[in-house]
Design an enzyme around this catalytic site. Structure first.
Site, PDB file in Angstrom:
ATOM      1  N   LYS A 154       0.832  -1.219   0.000  1.00 46.69           N
ATOM      2  CA  LYS A 154       0.000   0.000   0.000  1.00 46.69           C
ATOM      3  C   LYS A 154       0.863   1.264   0.000  1.00 46.69           C
ATOM      4  O   LYS A 154       0.689   2.151  -0.837  1.00 46.69           O
ATOM      5  CB  LYS A 154      -0.924  -0.017   1.236  1.00 46.69           C
ATOM      6  N   ARG A 234      10.762  -0.017   8.903  1.00 43.88           N
ATOM      7  CA  ARG A 234      11.187  -0.482  10.219  1.00 43.88           C
ATOM      8  C   ARG A 234      12.702  -0.390  10.278  1.00 43.88           C
ATOM      9  O   ARG A 234      13.394  -0.737   9.313  1.00 43.88           O
ATOM     10  CB  ARG A 234      10.752  -1.920  10.486  1.00 43.88           C
ATOM     11  N   ASP A 258      13.078   7.424   9.355  1.00 45.53           N
ATOM     12  CA  ASP A 258      12.021   7.745  10.317  1.00 45.53           C
ATOM     13  C   ASP A 258      11.956   6.645  11.368  1.00 45.53           C
ATOM     14  O   ASP A 258      11.189   6.737  12.317  1.00 45.53           O
ATOM     15  CB  ASP A 258      10.676   7.845   9.573  1.00 45.53           C
ATOM     16  N   GLU A 263      15.515   2.065  18.231  1.00 52.04           N
ATOM     17  CA  GLU A 263      14.649   3.214  18.596  1.00 52.04           C
ATOM     18  C   GLU A 263      13.886   3.010  19.907  1.00 52.04           C
ATOM     19  O   GLU A 263      13.461   3.984  20.535  1.00 52.04           O
ATOM     20  CB  GLU A 263      13.657   3.539  17.470  1.00 52.04           C
ATOM     21  N   HIS A 295       9.936   8.339  14.071  1.00 56.57           N
ATOM     22  CA  HIS A 295       8.760   7.506  13.794  1.00 56.57           C
ATOM     23  C   HIS A 295       7.482   8.346  13.722  1.00 56.57           C
ATOM     24  O   HIS A 295       6.488   8.041  14.391  1.00 56.57           O
ATOM     25  CB  HIS A 295       8.630   6.410  14.869  1.00 56.57           C
TER      26      HIS A 295
HETATM   27  P1  NAI Z   1       1.915  -3.866   2.849  1.00 56.75           P
HETATM   28  O1  NAI Z   1       1.715  -5.175   3.539  1.00 56.75           O
HETATM   29  O2  NAI Z   1       0.791  -3.269   2.088  1.00 56.75           O
HETATM   30  O3  NAI Z   1       3.172  -3.989   1.854  1.00 56.75           O
HETATM   31  C1  NAI Z   1       4.353  -4.644   2.168  1.00 56.75           C
HETATM   32  C2  NAI Z   1       4.955  -5.167   0.863  1.00 56.75           C
HETATM   33  O4  NAI Z   1       6.211  -5.776   1.170  1.00 56.75           O
HETATM   34  C3  NAI Z   1       4.086  -6.233   0.179  1.00 56.75           C
HETATM   35  O5  NAI Z   1       3.878  -5.914  -1.179  1.00 56.75           O
HETATM   36  C4  NAI Z   1       4.891  -7.514   0.341  1.00 56.75           C
HETATM   37  O6  NAI Z   1       4.714  -8.420  -0.746  1.00 56.75           O
HETATM   38  C5  NAI Z   1       6.306  -6.958   0.383  1.00 56.75           C
HETATM   39  N1  NAI Z   1       7.251  -7.887   0.973  1.00 56.75           N
HETATM   40  C6  NAI Z   1       7.066  -8.766   1.977  1.00 56.75           C
HETATM   41  N2  NAI Z   1       8.181  -9.470   2.193  1.00 56.75           N
HETATM   42  C7  NAI Z   1       9.086  -9.036   1.300  1.00 56.75           C
HETATM   43  C8  NAI Z   1      10.435  -9.390   1.031  1.00 56.75           C
HETATM   44  N3  NAI Z   1      11.063 -10.335   1.730  1.00 56.75           N
HETATM   45  N4  NAI Z   1      11.080  -8.732   0.043  1.00 56.75           N
HETATM   46  C9  NAI Z   1      10.442  -7.776  -0.671  1.00 56.75           C
HETATM   47  N5  NAI Z   1       9.174  -7.398  -0.470  1.00 56.75           N
HETATM   48  C10 NAI Z   1       8.500  -8.023   0.509  1.00 56.75           C
HETATM   49  O7  NAI Z   1       2.445  -2.890   3.968  1.00 56.75           O
HETATM   50  P2  NAI Z   1       2.370  -1.286   4.001  1.00 56.75           P
HETATM   51  O8  NAI Z   1       1.076  -0.869   4.591  1.00 56.75           O
HETATM   52  O9  NAI Z   1       2.762  -0.741   2.679  1.00 56.75           O
HETATM   53  O10 NAI Z   1       3.486  -0.942   5.082  1.00 56.75           O
HETATM   54  C11 NAI Z   1       4.858  -1.220   4.864  1.00 56.75           C
HETATM   55  C12 NAI Z   1       5.609  -1.074   6.178  1.00 56.75           C
HETATM   56  O11 NAI Z   1       5.601   0.303   6.565  1.00 56.75           O
HETATM   57  C13 NAI Z   1       4.963  -1.793   7.389  1.00 56.75           C
HETATM   58  O12 NAI Z   1       5.359  -3.143   7.458  1.00 56.75           O
HETATM   59  C14 NAI Z   1       5.470  -1.011   8.555  1.00 56.75           C
HETATM   60  O13 NAI Z   1       6.625  -1.636   9.048  1.00 56.75           O
HETATM   61  C15 NAI Z   1       5.827   0.362   7.963  1.00 56.75           C
HETATM   62  N6  NAI Z   1       5.034   1.457   8.536  1.00 56.75           N
HETATM   63  C16 NAI Z   1       5.701   2.525   9.077  1.00 56.75           C
HETATM   64  C17 NAI Z   1       5.009   3.582   9.627  1.00 56.75           C
HETATM   65  C18 NAI Z   1       5.698   4.796  10.174  1.00 56.75           C
HETATM   66  O14 NAI Z   1       5.069   5.634  10.848  1.00 56.75           O
HETATM   67  N7  NAI Z   1       6.992   4.982   9.924  1.00 56.75           N
HETATM   68  C19 NAI Z   1       3.537   3.565   9.693  1.00 56.75           C
HETATM   69  C20 NAI Z   1       2.935   2.419   9.050  1.00 56.75           C
HETATM   70  C21 NAI Z   1       3.666   1.391   8.511  1.00 56.75           C
END
Ligand code: NAI
Length: 330
Positions: A154, A234, A258, A263, A295
């Protein structure tokens, strides 16, 4: 339903109390994070509401279960801090907020790129100090540059499309590529090609054993010399010491994070009156080409509203035994 709410900040209380007017749950708010010392604060509650740095390892989950906790309500998307096997073993339901505002995180990643590239943070301080010189504020055009998006979920895809709008060429890498996302100027490649060709690399994968330290001495070596790395996902995706080494040699030209692998206990708190004992973050802060936010990528009005609403709905659905895609299972 009584909920022990760990690691609360004033904004959490404000948004959850407002939203709870429609749900009527009883919250016990604790400023401290959930860990070995605070786990028993949950006694007498039915659920815990936790955030990214609360500890939910096997030992703590076992104690939560003994205290009668039936639900871990994560008020975040990531769940790398939860031992899901232990939760299943002790019959604790785990629910999360999978997408509260992917736009918020993607837009923050773009803000980091623009700030670091055009040195807005330095210009702001300089001008306020009466220094109107442009010396050492040179940036580069984003138009025509190649941006590597690691993880096209996403957040990654919203980010990719924003950068496409700047006139960048987009290279994408995902373990599960979605060919529908490919269009003119946006294509999937393997991670090696992405790192070798990108001027800017932005990480958007979850933290999993297989993605832990995906940016390490070897992968930094694959990057274009002087390229920029952005991490809003992360901290554990980057081996921070390897990043420092790459910054020292100039192999890594810019770093904006971020999130930070150490952290916990540092981010979300005011340490301005204390001595920071973490030499790694202190070293990072000393680089002029490193930008750190603590963050805050998710931190918009829209996201806070969505987090409280979805968390409270998750609690209600748990109570009613509703099966939901927001449940996190092994
Ligand atoms: P999502 O689940 O929609 O997308 C994650 C993508 O990573 C998926 O397309 C998945 O196929 C891919 N993926 C999984 N394992 C993989 C690998 N080994 N190699 C390559 N790609 C791989 O998650 P979304 O919503 O896009 O969020 C991504 C990350 O952002 C979250 O996991 C979270 O850690 C982080 N996040 C950080 C925030 C912040 O405030 N800094 C807030 C919200 C999320």
């Amino acid at each position: 339903m009584k909920i022990a709410f760990y690691s609360y900040k004033s904004y959490d209380k404000e948004w959850f109390n407002r939203c709870n007017e429609d749900f009527g749950y009883e919250f016990k708010y604790f400023r401290v994070q959930l860990d070995e010392e605070t786990v028993d604060y949950s006694k007498g509650c039915d659920a815990v509401c936790v955030f990214v740095n609360d500890k939910l390892n096997r030992e703590i989950i076992e104690k939560l279960a003994a205290n009668g906790i039936k639900l871990i309500a994560l008020r975040c998307a990531g769940f790398n801090n939860v031992d899901l096997e232990a939760a299943q073993e002790f019959g604790i339901d785990v629910r999360r907020v999978p997408a509260y505002s992917p736009e918020a995180v993607a837009e923050h990643a773009v803000a980091l790129i623009l700030t670091l590239n055009r040195k807005i943070h330095r210009a702001y301080n300089r001008v306020r100090d009466g220094n109107f010189s442009l010396s050492r504020l040179t940036g580069f055009n984003l138009h025509g540059k190649t941006v590597g998006v690691v993880g096209t979920g996403k957040i990654g895809m919203i980010f990719a499309n924003i950068m496409k709008g700047f006139g960048c060429e987009i290279l994408m890498y995902d373990k599960f590529p979605n060919k529908k996302f490919e269009k003119d100027g946006m294509r999937y490649v393997d991670l090696t090609e992405l790192l070798q060709k990108s001027d800017i690399v932005s990480l958007h994968t979850p933290l999993l054993p297989e993605t832990s330290h995906m940016m390490n001495q070897y992968t930094f070596g694959l990057m274009k010399e002087g390229a920029m790395l952005i991490n809003t996902s992360r901290g554990g995706l980057i081996n921070t010491q390897a990043a420092i080494d790459a910054l020292k040699t100039g192999q890594l030209g810019y770093l904006a994070i971020d999130v930070y692998e150490m952290e916990e206990g540092l981010f979300f708190h005011n340490h301005s009156e204390k001595i920071i004992t973490d030499d790694t973050i202190s070293r990072l802060l000393a680089f002029p080409n490193v930008l750190i936010t603590s963050h805050q990528a998710f931190f918009t009005v829209e996201a806070l509203n969505q987090i409280s609403l979805v968390t409270l709905t998750n609690i209600k659905e748990h109570q009613e035994g509703v099966i939901s895609p927001n449940q996190v299972k092994i």
